[in-house]
Design a protein around this motif. Structure first.
Motif, PDB file in Angstrom:
ATOM      1  N   GLN A  61       0.823  -1.211   0.000  1.00 42.96           N
ATOM      2  CA  GLN A  61       0.000   0.000   0.000  1.00 42.96           C
ATOM      3  C   GLN A  61       0.857   1.260   0.000  1.00 42.96           C
ATOM      4  O   GLN A  61       0.562   2.229  -0.713  1.00 42.96           O
ATOM      5  CB  GLN A  61      -0.928  -0.013   1.220  1.00 42.96           C
ATOM      6  N   PHE A  62       1.923   1.250   0.808  1.00 45.14           N
ATOM      7  CA  PHE A  62       2.806   2.415   0.872  1.00 45.14           C
ATOM      8  C   PHE A  62       3.472   2.665  -0.478  1.00 45.14           C
ATOM      9  O   PHE A  62       3.478   3.796  -0.983  1.00 45.14           O
ATOM     10  CB  PHE A  62       3.861   2.209   1.956  1.00 45.14           C
ATOM     11  N   ALA A  63       4.020   1.606  -1.076  1.00 43.48           N
ATOM     12  CA  ALA A  63       4.684   1.758  -2.373  1.00 43.48           C
ATOM     13  C   ALA A  63       3.689   2.202  -3.442  1.00 43.48           C
ATOM     14  O   ALA A  63       3.995   3.077  -4.275  1.00 43.48           O
ATOM     15  CB  ALA A  63       5.354   0.446  -2.771  1.00 43.48           C
ATOM     16  N   SER A  64       2.484   1.631  -3.427  1.00 39.92           N
ATOM     17  CA  SER A  64       1.469   1.995  -4.414  1.00 39.92           C
ATOM     18  C   SER A  64       1.069   3.459  -4.283  1.00 39.92           C
ATOM     19  O   SER A  64       0.895   4.168  -5.280  1.00 39.92           O
ATOM     20  CB  SER A  64       0.225   1.104  -4.246  1.00 39.92           C
ATOM     21  N   TYR A  65       0.927   3.907  -3.036  1.00 39.81           N
ATOM     22  CA  TYR A  65       0.531   5.301  -2.800  1.00 39.81           C
ATOM     23  C   TYR A  65       1.588   6.268  -3.331  1.00 39.81           C
ATOM     24  O   TYR A  65       1.267   7.222  -4.055  1.00 39.81           O
ATOM     25  CB  TYR A  65       0.315   5.544  -1.307  1.00 39.81           C
ATOM     26  N   VAL A  66       2.863   6.026  -2.998  1.00 41.25           N
ATOM     27  CA  VAL A  66       3.938   6.919  -3.442  1.00 41.25           C
ATOM     28  C   VAL A  66       4.013   6.942  -4.965  1.00 41.25           C
ATOM     29  O   VAL A  66       4.120   8.016  -5.581  1.00 41.25           O
ATOM     30  CB  VAL A  66       5.291   6.487  -2.837  1.00 41.25           C
ATOM     31  N   LEU A  67       3.932   5.779  -5.584  1.00 43.83           N
ATOM     32  CA  LEU A  67       4.017   5.708  -7.043  1.00 43.83           C
ATOM     33  C   LEU A  67       2.814   6.375  -7.715  1.00 43.83           C
ATOM     34  O   LEU A  67       2.947   6.984  -8.788  1.00 43.83           O
ATOM     35  CB  LEU A  67       4.137   4.260  -7.491  1.00 43.83           C
ATOM     36  N   SER A  68       1.639   6.282  -7.076  1.00 47.01           N
ATOM     37  CA  SER A  68       0.441   6.895  -7.662  1.00 47.01           C
ATOM     38  C   SER A  68       0.560   8.414  -7.728  1.00 47.01           C
ATOM     39  O   SER A  68      -0.038   9.054  -8.599  1.00 47.01           O
ATOM     40  CB  SER A  68      -0.803   6.492  -6.865  1.00 47.01           C
ATOM     41  N   LEU A  69       1.351   8.998  -6.816  1.00 45.53           N
ATOM     42  CA  LEU A  69       1.549  10.449  -6.825  1.00 45.53           C
ATOM     43  C   LEU A  69       2.281  10.904  -8.092  1.00 45.53           C
ATOM     44  O   LEU A  69       2.188  12.065  -8.493  1.00 45.53           O
ATOM     45  CB  LEU A  69       2.352  10.888  -5.594  1.00 45.53           C
ATOM     46  N   HIS A  70       3.007   9.975  -8.703  1.00 53.68           N
ATOM     47  CA  HIS A  70       3.774  10.286  -9.917  1.00 53.68           C
ATOM     48  C   HIS A  70       3.211   9.593 -11.152  1.00 53.68           C
ATOM     49  O   HIS A  70       3.857   9.562 -12.200  1.00 53.68           O
ATOM     50  CB  HIS A  70       5.238   9.867  -9.724  1.00 53.68           C
ATOM     51  N   GLY A  71       2.027   9.025 -11.017  1.00 53.73           N
ATOM     52  CA  GLY A  71       1.405   8.359 -12.142  1.00 53.73           C
ATOM     53  C   GLY A  71       2.118   7.085 -12.567  1.00 53.73           C
ATOM     54  O   GLY A  71       2.068   6.696 -13.736  1.00 53.73           O
ATOM     55  N   ARG A  72       2.750   6.396 -11.620  1.00 50.71           N
ATOM     56  CA  ARG A  72       3.532   5.196 -11.950  1.00 50.71           C
ATOM     57  C   ARG A  72       3.131   4.005 -11.070  1.00 50.71           C
ATOM     58  O   ARG A  72       3.954   3.152 -10.767  1.00 50.71           O
ATOM     59  CB  ARG A  72       5.031   5.487 -11.805  1.00 50.71           C
ATOM     60  N   LYS A  73       1.856   3.943 -10.697  1.00 50.27           N
ATOM     61  CA  LYS A  73       1.399   2.870  -9.818  1.00 50.27           C
ATOM     62  C   LYS A  73       1.608   1.494 -10.441  1.00 50.27           C
ATOM     63  O   LYS A  73       1.782   0.493  -9.734  1.00 50.27           O
ATOM     64  CB  LYS A  73      -0.075   3.075  -9.488  1.00 50.27           C
ATOM     65  N   ASN A  74       1.630   1.422 -11.789  1.00 49.90           N
ATOM     66  CA  ASN A  74       1.800   0.131 -12.459  1.00 49.90           C
ATOM     67  C   ASN A  74       3.202  -0.447 -12.278  1.00 49.90           C
ATOM     68  O   ASN A  74       3.457  -1.595 -12.644  1.00 49.90           O
ATOM     69  CB  ASN A  74       1.493   0.262 -13.950  1.00 49.90           C
ATOM     70  N   GLN A  75       4.128   0.330 -11.663  1.00 50.89           N
ATOM     71  CA  GLN A  75       5.491  -0.152 -11.473  1.00 50.89           C
ATOM     72  C   GLN A  75       5.714  -0.750 -10.083  1.00 50.89           C
ATOM     73  O   GLN A  75       6.842  -1.095  -9.727  1.00 50.89           O
ATOM     74  CB  GLN A  75       6.483   0.989 -11.689  1.00 50.89           C
ATOM     75  N   VAL A  76       4.652  -0.903  -9.307  1.00 51.65           N
ATOM     76  CA  VAL A  76       4.826  -1.309  -7.920  1.00 51.65           C
ATOM     77  C   VAL A  76       5.481  -2.682  -7.802  1.00 51.65           C
ATOM     78  O   VAL A  76       6.317  -2.910  -6.914  1.00 51.65           O
ATOM     79  CB  VAL A  76       3.468  -1.269  -7.167  1.00 51.65           C
ATOM     80  N   GLN A  77       5.117  -3.626  -8.671  1.00 52.70           N
ATOM     81  CA  GLN A  77       5.715  -4.959  -8.579  1.00 52.70           C
ATOM     82  C   GLN A  77       7.216  -4.909  -8.871  1.00 52.70           C
ATOM     83  O   GLN A  77       8.009  -5.595  -8.207  1.00 52.70           O
ATOM     84  CB  GLN A  77       5.015  -5.916  -9.558  1.00 52.70           C
ATOM     85  N   THR A  78       7.610  -4.099  -9.842  1.00 49.45           N
ATOM     86  CA  THR A  78       9.026  -3.948 -10.174  1.00 49.45           C
ATOM     87  C   THR A  78       9.797  -3.338  -9.017  1.00 49.45           C
ATOM     88  O   THR A  78      10.904  -3.774  -8.680  1.00 49.45           O
ATOM     89  CB  THR A  78       9.191  -3.068 -11.431  1.00 49.45           C
ATOM     90  N   GLU A 104       9.429  -8.451  -2.113  1.00 55.14           N
ATOM     91  CA  GLU A 104       8.201  -9.089  -2.588  1.00 55.14           C
ATOM     92  C   GLU A 104       7.548  -9.939  -1.496  1.00 55.14           C
ATOM     93  O   GLU A 104       6.323  -9.961  -1.372  1.00 55.14           O
ATOM     94  CB  GLU A 104       8.509  -9.962  -3.812  1.00 55.14           C
ATOM     95  N   SER A 105       8.377 -10.609  -0.705  1.00 57.06           N
ATOM     96  CA  SER A 105       7.835 -11.483   0.347  1.00 57.06           C
ATOM     97  C   SER A 105       7.284 -10.682   1.536  1.00 57.06           C
ATOM     98  O   SER A 105       6.604 -11.228   2.401  1.00 57.06           O
ATOM     99  CB  SER A 105       8.918 -12.443   0.844  1.00 57.06           C
ATOM    100  N   LYS A 106       7.580  -9.378   1.571  1.00 53.98           N
ATOM    101  CA  LYS A 106       7.134  -8.530   2.685  1.00 53.98           C
ATOM    102  C   LYS A 106       5.930  -7.663   2.289  1.00 53.98           C
ATOM    103  O   LYS A 106       5.515  -6.793   3.066  1.00 53.98           O
ATOM    104  CB  LYS A 106       8.280  -7.606   3.124  1.00 53.98           C
ATOM    105  N   ARG A 107       5.376  -7.881   1.132  1.00 51.58           N
ATOM    106  CA  ARG A 107       4.372  -6.976   0.566  1.00 51.58           C
ATOM    107  C   ARG A 107       3.171  -6.756   1.483  1.00 51.58           C
ATOM    108  O   ARG A 107       2.586  -5.673   1.515  1.00 51.58           O
ATOM    109  CB  ARG A 107       3.910  -7.486  -0.801  1.00 51.58           C
ATOM    110  N   LYS A 108       2.784  -7.775   2.256  1.00 51.51           N
ATOM    111  CA  LYS A 108       1.600  -7.652   3.109  1.00 51.51           C
ATOM    112  C   LYS A 108       1.926  -7.199   4.528  1.00 51.51           C
ATOM    113  O   LYS A 108       1.018  -6.934   5.318  1.00 51.51           O
ATOM    114  CB  LYS A 108       0.860  -8.991   3.144  1.00 51.51           C
ATOM    115  N   GLU A 109       3.217  -7.104   4.842  1.00 52.13           N
ATOM    116  CA  GLU A 109       3.607  -6.664   6.182  1.00 52.13           C
ATOM    117  C   GLU A 109       3.476  -5.148   6.314  1.00 52.13           C
ATOM    118  O   GLU A 109       3.529  -4.415   5.321  1.00 52.13           O
ATOM    119  CB  GLU A 109       5.048  -7.086   6.484  1.00 52.13           C
ATOM    120  N   LEU A 110       3.316  -4.673   7.549  1.00 52.48           N
ATOM    121  CA  LEU A 110       3.250  -3.230   7.771  1.00 52.48           C
ATOM    122  C   LEU A 110       4.590  -2.597   7.435  1.00 52.48           C
ATOM    123  O   LEU A 110       5.642  -3.087   7.857  1.00 52.48           O
ATOM    124  CB  LEU A 110       2.877  -2.919   9.219  1.00 52.48           C
ATOM    125  N   ALA A 111       4.553  -1.506   6.681  1.00 53.59           N
ATOM    126  CA  ALA A 111       5.791  -0.837   6.278  1.00 53.59           C
ATOM    127  C   ALA A 111       6.583  -0.358   7.489  1.00 53.59           C
ATOM    128  O   ALA A 111       7.813  -0.345   7.468  1.00 53.59           O
ATOM    129  CB  ALA A 111       5.471   0.339   5.353  1.00 53.59           C
TER     130      ALA A 111
END
Length: 281
Positions: A84-101, A109-116
């Motif tokens: 969620q944190f990575a998606s939010y930051v990337l969305s501010l720059h119009g790059r939410k589709n890069q979150v997996q990268t 990747e293995s920590k994706r569901k853990e609290l930031a």
């Protein structure tokens, strides 16, 4: 790429920056140092255009580029997961589709569901770096980028930063971990009381003075101390601008030595000297 001309800034009548002038080339990496209160944070905020200078100008080659910023600590994490944190930051720059990268390159990747907020310091640094470079910046500003990283993480980070710079990205960083800084930057800007006191290549700094160390008989201790050597861990050491002359003096004084090592001055030693001058040592 970036040019600052005679930048000055004051707060409530107290001048924080005075006549700051320097040019930053494309792909260059600059280490910004100075004691607390020297003006580093203010200068960075002016470059980020979070503050407006009172005097002077800041100009870019071409239009103002994207700037990537790696803060010492993120100001907003709350109860967000890493994803969620990575998606939010990337969305501010119009790059939410890069979150997996981003998560893959940060090794999270293995920590994706853990609290930031539960990430280690090194893990959050890796994530912040990947988020910063995802916006394809031409200037990357980093505050304590290697804090909390282990040796392997630092090695990977240096490789990633080298790849970013090979694409023409310039880097401005500040850190207290000088052993890392010497490998991350090629030029030192040292601020003292809001003024640039030093603007030099780090390689040139290392070649200025040489460190001589050796082992010898204890009967020479008084003479060596009078010559400016210090004794530590069974070795005599001295920094000198003329290593050949020092060796001649040792030979002339019939000092037999072993385990002789001559190497360039370190960035840490140079900065310690500057800080010593500031407080009058």
């Amino acid at each position: 790429m970036l040019k600052l001309d005679h930048i000055s800034k004051s707060f409530k009548g107290q001048q924080v920056l005075r006549d700051i002038t320097f040019h930053m080339a494309e792909g260059e990496s600059i280490l910004l140092l100075g004691a607390n209160g020297a003006g580093k944070s203010t200068l960075i905020k002016i470059v980020l255009q979070m503050l407006k200078q009172d005097q002077g100008s800041m100009t870019w080659k071409g239009k103002r580029p994207y700037i990537g910023y790696v803060p010492q600590a993120p100001s907003m994490i709350g109860n967000l997961s890493v994803l969620q944190f990575a998606s939010y930051v990337l969305s501010l720059h119009g790059r939410k589709n890069q979150v997996q990268t981003v998560l893959r390159d940060a090794g999270l990747e293995s920590k994706r569901k853990e609290l930031a907020e539960n990430l280690s310091t090194g893990q959050i640094k890796r994530l912040l770096f990947q988020l910063a470079v995802a916006v394809k910046p031409k200037l990357l500003i980093m505050d304590e980028p290697t804090a909390g990283m282990d040796l392997e993480a630092k090695r990977k980070f240096r490789k990633q930063l080298s790849d970013v710079r090979s694409d023409g990205v310039s880097v401005l960083l500040t850190t207290h971990i000088l052993s890392d800084a010497g490998e991350l930057a090629e030029r030192l800007l040292y601020l003292e009381d809001g003024v640039i006191k030093v603007d030099r290549s780090i390689e040139g700094i290392k070649m200025d003075r040489k460190s001589i160390s050796f082992q010898t008989d204890s009967k020479h201790k008084s003479l060596l101390l009078s010559m400016g050597y210090i004794q530590e861990e069974g070795l005599y050491r001295k920094l000198t601008e003329n290593a050949d002359f020092e060796l001649k003096l040792l030979i002339q004084n019939s000092i037999r030595f072993s385990q002789l090592e001559i190497k360039g001055d370190t960035l840490e030693q140079y900065v310690e000297g500057l800080e010593g001058e500031e407080i009058g040592i």
